[in-house]
Enzyme design. Sequence first.
Site, PDB file in Angstrom:
ATOM      1  N   ILE A  68       0.777  -1.138  -0.117  1.00  0.00           N
ATOM      2  CA  ILE A  68      -0.065   0.051  -0.199  1.00  0.00           C
ATOM      3  C   ILE A  68       0.853   1.289   0.018  1.00  0.00           C
ATOM      4  O   ILE A  68       0.528   2.229  -0.632  1.00  0.00           O
ATOM      5  CB  ILE A  68      -0.918   0.146   1.261  1.00  0.00           C
ATOM      6  CG1 ILE A  68      -1.773  -1.302   1.254  1.00  0.00           C
ATOM      7  CG2 ILE A  68      -1.904   1.125   1.228  1.00  0.00           C
ATOM      8  CD1 ILE A  68      -2.800  -1.598   2.528  1.00  0.00           C
ATOM      9  N   THR A  85       7.440  -4.814  15.717  1.00  0.00           N
ATOM     10  CA  THR A  85       7.303  -3.924  14.485  1.00  0.00           C
ATOM     11  C   THR A  85       5.863  -2.977  14.893  1.00  0.00           C
ATOM     12  O   THR A  85       5.873  -1.848  14.848  1.00  0.00           O
ATOM     13  CB  THR A  85       7.034  -4.261  13.264  1.00  0.00           C
ATOM     14  OG1 THR A  85       8.688  -4.639  13.103  1.00  0.00           O
ATOM     15  CG2 THR A  85       6.809  -3.321  12.363  1.00  0.00           C
ATOM     16  N   THR A 110      -6.434  -1.136  10.581  1.00  0.00           N
ATOM     17  CA  THR A 110      -7.069  -2.301   9.587  1.00  0.00           C
ATOM     18  C   THR A 110      -8.624  -2.323  10.373  1.00  0.00           C
ATOM     19  O   THR A 110      -8.536  -2.257  11.555  1.00  0.00           O
ATOM     20  CB  THR A 110      -6.308  -3.795   9.718  1.00  0.00           C
ATOM     21  OG1 THR A 110      -7.128  -4.785   9.341  1.00  0.00           O
ATOM     22  CG2 THR A 110      -6.013  -4.029  11.111  1.00  0.00           C
ATOM     23  N   ASP A 111      -9.517  -3.146   9.540  1.00  0.00           N
ATOM     24  CA  ASP A 111     -10.858  -3.398   9.998  1.00  0.00           C
ATOM     25  C   ASP A 111     -10.791  -4.555  10.909  1.00  0.00           C
ATOM     26  O   ASP A 111     -11.555  -4.873  11.912  1.00  0.00           O
ATOM     27  CB  ASP A 111     -11.822  -3.724   9.117  1.00  0.00           C
ATOM     28  CG  ASP A 111     -11.287  -4.429   8.074  1.00  0.00           C
ATOM     29  OD1 ASP A 111     -10.244  -5.313   8.097  1.00  0.00           O
ATOM     30  OD2 ASP A 111     -12.224  -4.971   7.315  1.00  0.00           O
ATOM     31  N   GLU A 112      -9.582  -5.293  10.738  1.00  0.00           N
ATOM     32  CA  GLU A 112      -9.347  -6.394  11.718  1.00  0.00           C
ATOM     33  C   GLU A 112      -9.433  -6.249  13.237  1.00  0.00           C
ATOM     34  O   GLU A 112      -9.511  -7.254  14.039  1.00  0.00           O
ATOM     35  CB  GLU A 112      -8.189  -7.555  11.469  1.00  0.00           C
ATOM     36  CG  GLU A 112      -8.116  -7.787   9.954  1.00  0.00           C
ATOM     37  CD  GLU A 112      -7.113  -8.808   9.475  1.00  0.00           C
ATOM     38  OE1 GLU A 112      -6.538  -9.374  10.485  1.00  0.00           O
ATOM     39  OE2 GLU A 112      -7.075  -9.358   8.311  1.00  0.00           O
ATOM     40  N   TYR A 119      -1.688 -10.729  14.660  1.00  0.00           N
ATOM     41  CA  TYR A 119      -1.638  -9.663  13.949  1.00  0.00           C
ATOM     42  C   TYR A 119      -2.698  -8.264  14.403  1.00  0.00           C
ATOM     43  O   TYR A 119      -2.176  -7.360  14.518  1.00  0.00           O
ATOM     44  CB  TYR A 119      -1.928  -9.873  12.174  1.00  0.00           C
ATOM     45  CG  TYR A 119      -2.158  -8.785  11.536  1.00  0.00           C
ATOM     46  CD1 TYR A 119      -1.405  -7.797  11.170  1.00  0.00           C
ATOM     47  CD2 TYR A 119      -3.599  -8.577  11.009  1.00  0.00           C
ATOM     48  CE1 TYR A 119      -1.659  -6.624  10.411  1.00  0.00           C
ATOM     49  CE2 TYR A 119      -3.818  -7.338  10.292  1.00  0.00           C
ATOM     50  CZ  TYR A 119      -2.823  -6.556   9.867  1.00  0.00           C
ATOM     51  OH  TYR A 119      -2.910  -5.446   9.072  1.00  0.00           O
ATOM     52  N   LYS A 125      -1.904  -4.566  15.923  1.00  0.00           N
ATOM     53  CA  LYS A 125      -2.544  -3.274  15.138  1.00  0.00           C
ATOM     54  C   LYS A 125      -3.595  -2.649  16.294  1.00  0.00           C
ATOM     55  O   LYS A 125      -3.546  -1.554  16.284  1.00  0.00           O
ATOM     56  CB  LYS A 125      -3.376  -3.754  13.817  1.00  0.00           C
ATOM     57  CG  LYS A 125      -2.323  -4.115  12.854  1.00  0.00           C
ATOM     58  CD  LYS A 125      -1.523  -3.101  12.440  1.00  0.00           C
ATOM     59  CE  LYS A 125      -2.056  -1.974  11.590  1.00  0.00           C
ATOM     60  NZ  LYS A 125      -0.975  -1.330  10.929  1.00  0.00           N
ATOM     61  N   ASN A 164     -10.079  -5.163   3.249  1.00  0.00           N
ATOM     62  CA  ASN A 164      -9.000  -5.824   2.474  1.00  0.00           C
ATOM     63  C   ASN A 164      -8.574  -4.953   1.196  1.00  0.00           C
ATOM     64  O   ASN A 164      -9.647  -4.569   0.575  1.00  0.00           O
ATOM     65  CB  ASN A 164      -9.433  -7.338   2.120  1.00  0.00           C
ATOM     66  CG  ASN A 164      -9.241  -8.319   3.175  1.00  0.00           C
ATOM     67  OD1 ASN A 164      -9.834  -8.255   4.203  1.00  0.00           O
ATOM     68  ND2 ASN A 164      -8.427  -9.307   3.033  1.00  0.00           N
ATOM     69  N   ASN A 165      -7.503  -4.723   0.979  1.00  0.00           N
ATOM     70  CA  ASN A 165      -6.856  -4.131  -0.131  1.00  0.00           C
ATOM     71  C   ASN A 165      -6.523  -5.216  -1.323  1.00  0.00           C
ATOM     72  O   ASN A 165      -6.021  -6.271  -0.879  1.00  0.00           O
ATOM     73  CB  ASN A 165      -5.673  -3.034   0.064  1.00  0.00           C
ATOM     74  CG  ASN A 165      -5.956  -1.957   0.733  1.00  0.00           C
ATOM     75  OD1 ASN A 165      -5.312  -1.175   0.654  1.00  0.00           O
ATOM     76  ND2 ASN A 165      -6.850  -2.090   1.724  1.00  0.00           N
ATOM     77  N   LEU A 211      -4.275 -13.540  -0.488  1.00  0.00           N
ATOM     78  CA  LEU A 211      -5.333 -14.302  -1.257  1.00  0.00           C
ATOM     79  C   LEU A 211      -5.181 -13.952  -2.910  1.00  0.00           C
ATOM     80  O   LEU A 211      -5.080 -14.948  -3.554  1.00  0.00           O
ATOM     81  CB  LEU A 211      -6.594 -13.981  -0.758  1.00  0.00           C
ATOM     82  CG  LEU A 211      -7.870 -14.994  -1.630  1.00  0.00           C
ATOM     83  CD1 LEU A 211      -7.586 -16.190  -1.329  1.00  0.00           C
ATOM     84  CD2 LEU A 211      -9.087 -14.437  -1.310  1.00  0.00           C
ATOM     85  N   HIS A 250      -9.791 -18.511  12.202  1.00  0.00           N
ATOM     86  CA  HIS A 250     -10.093 -17.448  11.004  1.00  0.00           C
ATOM     87  C   HIS A 250     -11.311 -16.762  11.135  1.00  0.00           C
ATOM     88  O   HIS A 250     -12.464 -17.170  11.375  1.00  0.00           O
ATOM     89  CB  HIS A 250     -10.552 -18.492   9.677  1.00  0.00           C
ATOM     90  CG  HIS A 250     -10.357 -18.210   8.726  1.00  0.00           C
ATOM     91  ND1 HIS A 250     -10.439 -19.175   7.446  1.00  0.00           N
ATOM     92  CD2 HIS A 250     -10.530 -16.839   7.969  1.00  0.00           C
ATOM     93  CE1 HIS A 250     -10.457 -18.212   6.289  1.00  0.00           C
ATOM     94  NE2 HIS A 250     -10.229 -17.092   6.670  1.00  0.00           N
TER      95      HIS A 250
END
Length: 348
Positions: free
Chosen positions: A8, A99, A128-130, A153, A157, A182-183, A193, A287
């Site tokens: 990105i 990081t 992120t939306d996550e 992850y 974030k 997702n980008n 993916l 998941h």
Amino acid sequence: MTGGAGFIGSNFIRFIFQSGGFKGRVINIDKLTYAGNAESLADVQAAQGDRYVFERIDICDFDAVKNCLVKYDVDCIVHFAAESHVDRSIHGPAEFIQTNIVGTFNLLEVCRQVWNGRNDVLFHHVSTDEVFGSLGAEGYFYETTPYDPRSPYSASKASSDHIVNAYFHTYGMDITMSNCTNNYGPYQFPEKLIPVMLLNMLEDKPLPVYGDGMNIRDWLYVIDHCSGIWAIVCGGRLGETYNIGGENEWTNIDLVNRMCELTAEKTGKDKDHYKKLITYVKDRPGHDRRYAIKCDKIKNELGWKQSVTFDAGLSLTIDWYLNNQAWTDSIKSGEYLRWVDKNYGGRA
Ligand code: NAD
Ligand code: DAU
């Protein structure tokens, strides 16, 4: 810019020079991990001359970041640098903590020292939306949705988001934030993916779909993410976070089938040629089932909207990977790592 050699970040740099009306200079600081590829910006370097500067720096290195901020009199940081892949965070979370959490904290501490008292500066944190967790069949993520991260992850974030927010409230630091879905698009590392599927199709390899393939993601063309971030950097309200999303939900299996059809058209194969490669594999642990974002705030406040439809974006992306096989070949063969060794004396 941090992490400008990634997917990105490199698109963002290209975007602000080409379409964003940016008049200043970009200092791209990047550690060049496996996900960073300075070659992704060779065209920008050639076109922009000294308006684009690359510095190989780890955001966890306080002195190096501080020297850089002072040397270039940096007045805005757009912070992309992160470990970004969920599967890797499951196999090895330590780098993600280092990081994403420690690195972000370190950057904020440098800014607090160097920018002390200035009100003409901005720290924009890309997230992120996550962080919001996993949705069932109904509902959406809003800016006010409570955080509920579920992978190393997303937890890292989420933690970084909270720290950035704390620097606004505690120290009055000028910050903005964005949380995006997702980008997809050019220069995405072939572990995510869409490039995984595409590259496997081109080699007639199995297309690994996790679990039952019914997990849902909301896809946004990377340039539309970049224009959203740029709108926030230019006009977002301080201390605010903005959701950015595609409003474009796909189950993984539907998306892979669509990609198979489009790629078959472009490569002159039979309509079902690539679909026969689809292989269901063991699911990702924990998941998340569904992501879907409401992004009315950025639309209403900043006039942002998407410019690329999903079919057009997917077609552009497939064309890019078909026409830029040197870029993926260099990753597949490890040549891009050797390039770093040659130019920077090894990986950081
Ligand atoms: P990426 O993995 O493609 O790129 C990350 C970049 O950060 C690489 O160039 C890497 O070398 C650099 N980097 C990693 N650790 C570093 C460190 N310690 N110091 C300096 N540089 C370091 O990631 P991406 O997909 O471009 O994501 C960029 C940002 O956007 C991340 O913060 C990610 O969480 C966020 N985001 C990504 C998506 C997505 O779909 N890819 C969606 C929403 C938000
Ligand atoms: O939602 C934003 C996030 O999107 C970003 O914060 C992350 O940095 C980015 O990596 C992405 O995370 P995902 O885990 O959603 O992306 P990924 O491409 O890894 O996977 C997308 C979906 O496809 C997910 O449901 C897992 C599935 N998948 C993935 C791969 C790599 C497969 O079925 N097979 C695969 O081979």
